[in-house]
Design an enzyme around this catalytic site. Structure first.
Site, PDB file in Angstrom:
ATOM      1  N   ASP A  21     -70.028 -45.431 -44.806  1.00 39.96           N
ATOM      2  CA  ASP A  21     -71.231 -46.272 -44.747  1.00 39.96           C
ATOM      3  C   ASP A  21     -71.940 -46.044 -43.423  1.00 39.96           C
ATOM      4  O   ASP A  21     -71.332 -46.182 -42.361  1.00 39.96           O
ATOM      5  CB  ASP A  21     -70.811 -47.743 -44.885  1.00 39.96           C
ATOM      6  CG  ASP A  21     -71.979 -48.687 -44.662  1.00 39.96           C
ATOM      7  OD1 ASP A  21     -73.126 -48.275 -44.943  1.00 39.96           O
ATOM      8  OD2 ASP A  21     -71.742 -49.828 -44.224  1.00 39.96           O
ATOM      9  N   ASN A  23     -75.235 -47.472 -42.798  1.00 36.24           N
ATOM     10  CA  ASN A  23     -76.241 -48.482 -42.452  1.00 36.24           C
ATOM     11  C   ASN A  23     -75.672 -49.895 -42.405  1.00 36.24           C
ATOM     12  O   ASN A  23     -76.418 -50.874 -42.373  1.00 36.24           O
ATOM     13  CB  ASN A  23     -77.445 -48.420 -43.402  1.00 36.24           C
ATOM     14  CG  ASN A  23     -77.048 -48.775 -44.822  1.00 36.24           C
ATOM     15  OD1 ASN A  23     -75.858 -48.871 -45.133  1.00 36.24           O
ATOM     16  ND2 ASN A  23     -78.028 -48.951 -45.686  1.00 36.24           N
ATOM     17  N   ASP A  25     -74.143 -51.805 -44.551  1.00 35.51           N
ATOM     18  CA  ASP A  25     -74.135 -52.752 -45.676  1.00 35.51           C
ATOM     19  C   ASP A  25     -72.771 -52.787 -46.388  1.00 35.51           C
ATOM     20  O   ASP A  25     -72.614 -53.461 -47.404  1.00 35.51           O
ATOM     21  CB  ASP A  25     -75.263 -52.440 -46.673  1.00 35.51           C
ATOM     22  CG  ASP A  25     -75.088 -51.088 -47.350  1.00 35.51           C
ATOM     23  OD1 ASP A  25     -74.141 -50.347 -46.994  1.00 35.51           O
ATOM     24  OD2 ASP A  25     -75.894 -50.770 -48.245  1.00 35.51           O
ATOM     25  N   ASP A  29     -72.687 -44.201 -48.419  1.00 35.48           N
ATOM     26  CA  ASP A  29     -74.026 -43.743 -48.790  1.00 35.48           C
ATOM     27  C   ASP A  29     -74.191 -42.234 -48.612  1.00 35.48           C
ATOM     28  O   ASP A  29     -73.313 -41.556 -48.078  1.00 35.48           O
ATOM     29  CB  ASP A  29     -75.095 -44.524 -47.997  1.00 35.48           C
ATOM     30  CG  ASP A  29     -74.687 -44.708 -46.533  1.00 35.48           C
ATOM     31  OD1 ASP A  29     -74.293 -43.699 -45.911  1.00 35.48           O
ATOM     32  OD2 ASP A  29     -74.739 -45.858 -46.032  1.00 35.48           O
ATOM     33  N   ASP A  98     -71.464 -36.377 -61.480  1.00 33.47           N
ATOM     34  CA  ASP A  98     -70.815 -36.926 -62.653  1.00 33.47           C
ATOM     35  C   ASP A  98     -71.854 -37.005 -63.761  1.00 33.47           C
ATOM     36  O   ASP A  98     -72.998 -37.403 -63.523  1.00 33.47           O
ATOM     37  CB  ASP A  98     -70.295 -38.343 -62.338  1.00 33.47           C
ATOM     38  CG  ASP A  98     -68.869 -38.528 -62.792  1.00 33.47           C
ATOM     39  OD1 ASP A  98     -68.648 -38.463 -64.022  1.00 33.47           O
ATOM     40  OD2 ASP A  98     -67.989 -38.738 -61.944  1.00 33.47           O
ATOM     41  N   ASP A 199     -67.849 -36.961 -67.882  1.00 33.25           N
ATOM     42  CA  ASP A 199     -67.078 -38.186 -68.067  1.00 33.25           C
ATOM     43  C   ASP A 199     -66.758 -38.471 -69.529  1.00 33.25           C
ATOM     44  O   ASP A 199     -67.639 -38.367 -70.384  1.00 33.25           O
ATOM     45  CB  ASP A 199     -67.936 -39.338 -67.515  1.00 33.25           C
ATOM     46  CG  ASP A 199     -67.215 -40.660 -67.525  1.00 33.25           C
ATOM     47  OD1 ASP A 199     -66.307 -40.823 -66.700  1.00 33.25           O
ATOM     48  OD2 ASP A 199     -67.562 -41.529 -68.339  1.00 33.25           O
ATOM     49  N   GLU A 256     -63.540 -34.402 -68.314  1.00 35.23           N
ATOM     50  CA  GLU A 256     -62.439 -35.354 -68.405  1.00 35.23           C
ATOM     51  C   GLU A 256     -62.062 -35.462 -69.876  1.00 35.23           C
ATOM     52  O   GLU A 256     -62.821 -36.001 -70.680  1.00 35.23           O
ATOM     53  CB  GLU A 256     -62.884 -36.730 -67.883  1.00 35.23           C
ATOM     54  CG  GLU A 256     -61.748 -37.738 -67.926  1.00 35.23           C
ATOM     55  CD  GLU A 256     -62.226 -39.188 -67.827  1.00 35.23           C
ATOM     56  OE1 GLU A 256     -61.498 -39.997 -67.253  1.00 35.23           O
ATOM     57  OE2 GLU A 256     -63.323 -39.498 -68.324  1.00 35.23           O
ATOM     58  N   HIS A 328     -60.328 -41.193 -58.744  1.00 35.54           N
ATOM     59  CA  HIS A 328     -60.777 -42.590 -58.593  1.00 35.54           C
ATOM     60  C   HIS A 328     -60.244 -43.517 -59.684  1.00 35.54           C
ATOM     61  O   HIS A 328     -60.499 -44.712 -59.640  1.00 35.54           O
ATOM     62  CB  HIS A 328     -62.304 -42.607 -58.591  1.00 35.54           C
ATOM     63  CG  HIS A 328     -62.857 -42.225 -59.941  1.00 35.54           C
ATOM     64  ND1 HIS A 328     -62.688 -40.965 -60.467  1.00 35.54           N
ATOM     65  CD2 HIS A 328     -63.513 -42.940 -60.882  1.00 35.54           C
ATOM     66  CE1 HIS A 328     -63.242 -40.917 -61.671  1.00 35.54           C
ATOM     67  NE2 HIS A 328     -63.754 -42.108 -61.949  1.00 35.54           N
ATOM     68  N   ASP A 329     -59.594 -42.956 -60.694  1.00 35.86           N
ATOM     69  CA  ASP A 329     -59.035 -43.780 -61.773  1.00 35.86           C
ATOM     70  C   ASP A 329     -57.522 -43.897 -61.681  1.00 35.86           C
ATOM     71  O   ASP A 329     -56.902 -44.572 -62.500  1.00 35.86           O
ATOM     72  CB  ASP A 329     -59.334 -43.143 -63.142  1.00 35.86           C
ATOM     73  CG  ASP A 329     -60.796 -43.173 -63.499  1.00 35.86           C
ATOM     74  OD1 ASP A 329     -61.511 -44.086 -63.048  1.00 35.86           O
ATOM     75  OD2 ASP A 329     -61.236 -42.269 -64.245  1.00 35.86           O
TER      76      ASP A 329
HETATM   77  C1  GLC Z   1     -64.063 -42.218 -66.974  1.00 33.05           C
HETATM   78  C2  GLC Z   1     -64.264 -42.522 -65.519  1.00 33.05           C
HETATM   79  C3  GLC Z   1     -63.929 -43.960 -65.270  1.00 33.05           C
HETATM   80  C4  GLC Z   1     -64.856 -44.806 -66.093  1.00 33.05           C
HETATM   81  C5  GLC Z   1     -64.848 -44.400 -67.564  1.00 33.05           C
HETATM   82  C6  GLC Z   1     -66.031 -44.949 -68.289  1.00 33.05           C
HETATM   83  O1  GLC Z   1     -62.749 -42.379 -67.362  1.00 33.05           O
HETATM   84  O2  GLC Z   1     -63.516 -41.650 -64.742  1.00 33.05           O
HETATM   85  O3  GLC Z   1     -64.010 -44.301 -63.925  1.00 33.05           O
HETATM   86  O4  GLC Z   1     -64.496 -46.142 -65.989  1.00 33.05           O
HETATM   87  O5  GLC Z   1     -64.899 -43.009 -67.741  1.00 33.05           O
HETATM   88  O6  GLC Z   1     -67.189 -44.278 -67.892  1.00 33.05           O
HETATM   89 CA    CA Z   2     -74.469 -48.030 -46.772  1.00 34.53          CA
END
Ligand code: GLC
Ligand code: CA
Length: 558
Positions: A21, A23, A25, A29, A98, A199, A256, A328-329
């Site tokens: 980050d 700025n 908040d 970013d 993505d 995705d 994915e 991230h999942d």
């Molecule tokens: C994929 C993404 C996940 C998201 C899901 C719905 O699995 O990696 O983060 O919640 O799709 O878009």
């Molecule tokens: Ca920011």
């Protein structure tokens, strides 16, 4: 095998909200990303995947897109995005975004127009269906819990959402909708994007009969993936998508894909496949619980080893997969794939080595390169993730106590990977001067970039060496195209393989055990290339080696 520009690349996933980050908040970013391009370059990264940065109400953290052509204000502006593209290009780096096209946000104008006129053209961009006998059209449970069907206000219809109710599924049967999506994809590629991470794409093909399945949970519903697995014909859509977009730009695409049917790998990633590559999730699926996170099994080393090996052997017959430890999942790999005694810098380097030298495209997730770990939180309130809240409820309904349900989330939550990147040991890990949108992991004083920069033996500096090795003049070819051959897979606690190219042979061998182990070489050793532990001397022609606990070695053999 035809050579492609992306075969020898190393990729890195940025989860923008938690990256940096600038700025105050509390939200990462684009400026933050731009300011760290040199850091990523130095790590050896070529391709950067940005999790969604499009305009979104962030019900599912940007995986609910309200405008495919706009950058979320939280992250910055389109000018800043263009600057990012240009700065990356200067450094010979590639940006991929993505691509979330199984569904959009309920705030997207298409959905808003569909609601405003449920008989109009836009209703057919989605799946609007009448219920059956006062019930929704089928008994599907969405991936985030509850029915996949939500009433369309003022009608006797429901709309389909396989994820949250704020993420209505797009109707791929509708050619006009498909064309809109293709135009959008091409618009981004024209801008200079190198490709996409795609995705949830396996979900785009629906069985239009929407048959119900036998209930598989106390809610009387059945996982919607059952419909995905039972329907054929996704290939036509994927082929059409590729021909109308990616192919024209020689774009790199990584999809994915869960729930792929047996025997379809070739069609997905083989020569002329729908995608450049897909992620290898086989090891991650080992901790799929029967009922949810609360009964997710611990990773068993032997099973993990066999799974990784089998996947490598299978994939190399037709293409390349993208190898990940975490994303991230998923929870942090250091906390998931290592036994407790190995959750230390040596163990983490060992896991990284095994993963990054596999055949395929390595994808490193932000923070992995410093060994970030799962967060330990004491209340469900501290979590943000929609999936985690659902899994917590499932666990409670199954009779677990608050503490037990929290422990399950602590192990499996997606927020484990979403805590802010730990840049330094100063307040909020140097991620923000404001209040971070998600709590920083409390271990940031021990685990952070700044301190690791200064320590030659840190995980970060080891990752740099490892990636440099993989991409070096001398070894690039063998680590990219060399065959994968497992070895010592009957030796307890050893995960090892060769990479073979003509008459060259590299051995990568790791001891995941608590005790030291001996391995005997099948081939005389020419030289020691890298190890995560000091003081390993191999005498020329020596026939064996003692591997300490959590030690990995990379050797060149005769
Ligand atoms: C994929 C993404 C996940 C998201 C899901 C719905 O699995 O990696 O983060 O919640 O799709 O878009
Ligand atoms: Ca920011």
């Amino acid at each position: 095998m035809d050579r492609k520009w992306w075969h020898d690349k190393v990729a890195y996933q940025i989860y923008p909200k938690s990256f940096l980050d600038t700025n105050g908040d509390g939200i990462g970013d684009l400026r933050g990303i731009i300011s760290k391009l040199d850091y990523l370059k130095e790590l050896g990264i070529d391709i950067i995947w940005l999790s969604p940065i499009y305009k979104s109400p962030f019900v599912d953290q940007g995986y609910d897109i309200a405008d495919y052509y706009a950058i979320a204000e939280e992250f910055g502006t389109m000018e800043e995005f263009d600057e990012l593209l240009a700065e990356a290009k200067k450094r010979e780096m590639y940006i991929i975004m993505d691509l979330v096209i199984n569904h959009c946000s309920d705030q997207h104008e298409w959905f808003q127009k569909a609601l405003a006129n449920p008989e109009g053209k836009y209703a057919d961009y989605f799946y609007f269906r009448k219920g059956k006998n006062g019930n929704p059209p089928s008994n599907y449970r969405s991936y985030f819990g509850g029915s996949c069907w939500e009433p369309v206000p003022g009608t006797d219809k429901y709309y389909l959402h396989m994820f949250a109710k704020e993420q209505p599924d797009l109707n791929w049967e509708n050619q006009e909708l498909r064309q809109e999506l293709y135009n959008m994809v091409n618009w981004w590629l024209e801008k200079g994007l190198a490709g996409f991470r795609i995705d949830a794409i396996i979900n785009i093909k629906k069985d239009l009969e929407f048959p119900s399945f036998d209930p598989d949970g106390p809610d009387g519903l059945a996982g919607c993936w059952k419909m995905v697995e039972s329907v054929d014909g996704i290939g036509e859509y994927l082929e059409d998508l590729k021909k109308n977009t990616f192919q024209k730009y020689d774009a790199f695409t990584v999809a994915e894909v869960f729930n792929m049917k047996k025997g379809e790998l070739q069609k997905f990633i083989g020569k002329d496949g729908y995608f450049s590559t897909i992620f290898d999730f086989s090891a991650h699926c080992l901790s799929d619980g029967k009922h949810g996170w609360y009964d997710a099994p611990q990773i068993d080393f032997k099973e993990w080893r066999e799974t990784v090996i089998n996947s490598q052997l299978e994939v190399q017959k037709c293409g390349f997969e993208a190898n990940i430890i975490e994303n991230h999942d998923e929870p942090r790999g250091a906390s998931r794939f290592l036994p407790e005694y190995a959750v230390n810098p040596d163990g983490i380097k060992m896991l990284g080595t095994i993963n990054i030298l596999l055949r395929g495209i390595p994808f490193i997730y932000q923070g992995q390169e410093i060994g970030m770990q799962n967060a330990v939180w004491n209340s469900i309130e501290e979590y943000d993730d929609i999936n985690t809240k659902d899994q917590y409820d499932i666990a409670r309904k199954a009779g677990l106590t608050d503490q037990e349900a929290l422990a399950a989330c602590g192990r499996m939550s997606r927020d484990n990977a979403r805590t802010p990147v730990q840049w330094s040991h100063t307040e909020n890990a140097g991620f923000t001067v404001g209040t971070p949108w998600l709590k920083v992991n409390s271990n940031y004083k021990e685990i952070n970039v700044e301190d690791q920069e200064k320590d030659e033996d840190s995980i970060l500096n080891y990752y740099r060496r490892l990636i440099r090795l993989r991409k070096s003049e001398e070894f690039r070819e063998i680590f990219t195209y060399g065959e994968f051959v497992p070895v010592y897979h009957d030796t307890e606690n050893i995960m090892a393989y060769y990479r073979l190219d003509g008459d060259r042979r590299i051995l990568v061998a790791a001891n995941f055990g608590k005790e030291a182990a001996e391995i005997e070489f099948e081939y005389p050793i020419k030289k020691m290339i890298l190890s995560n532990q000091k003081g390993v001397e191999i005498e020329e022609g020596k026939r064996g080696l003692r591997l300490e606990s959590c030690q990995v070695v990379i050797l060149e053999c005769e």
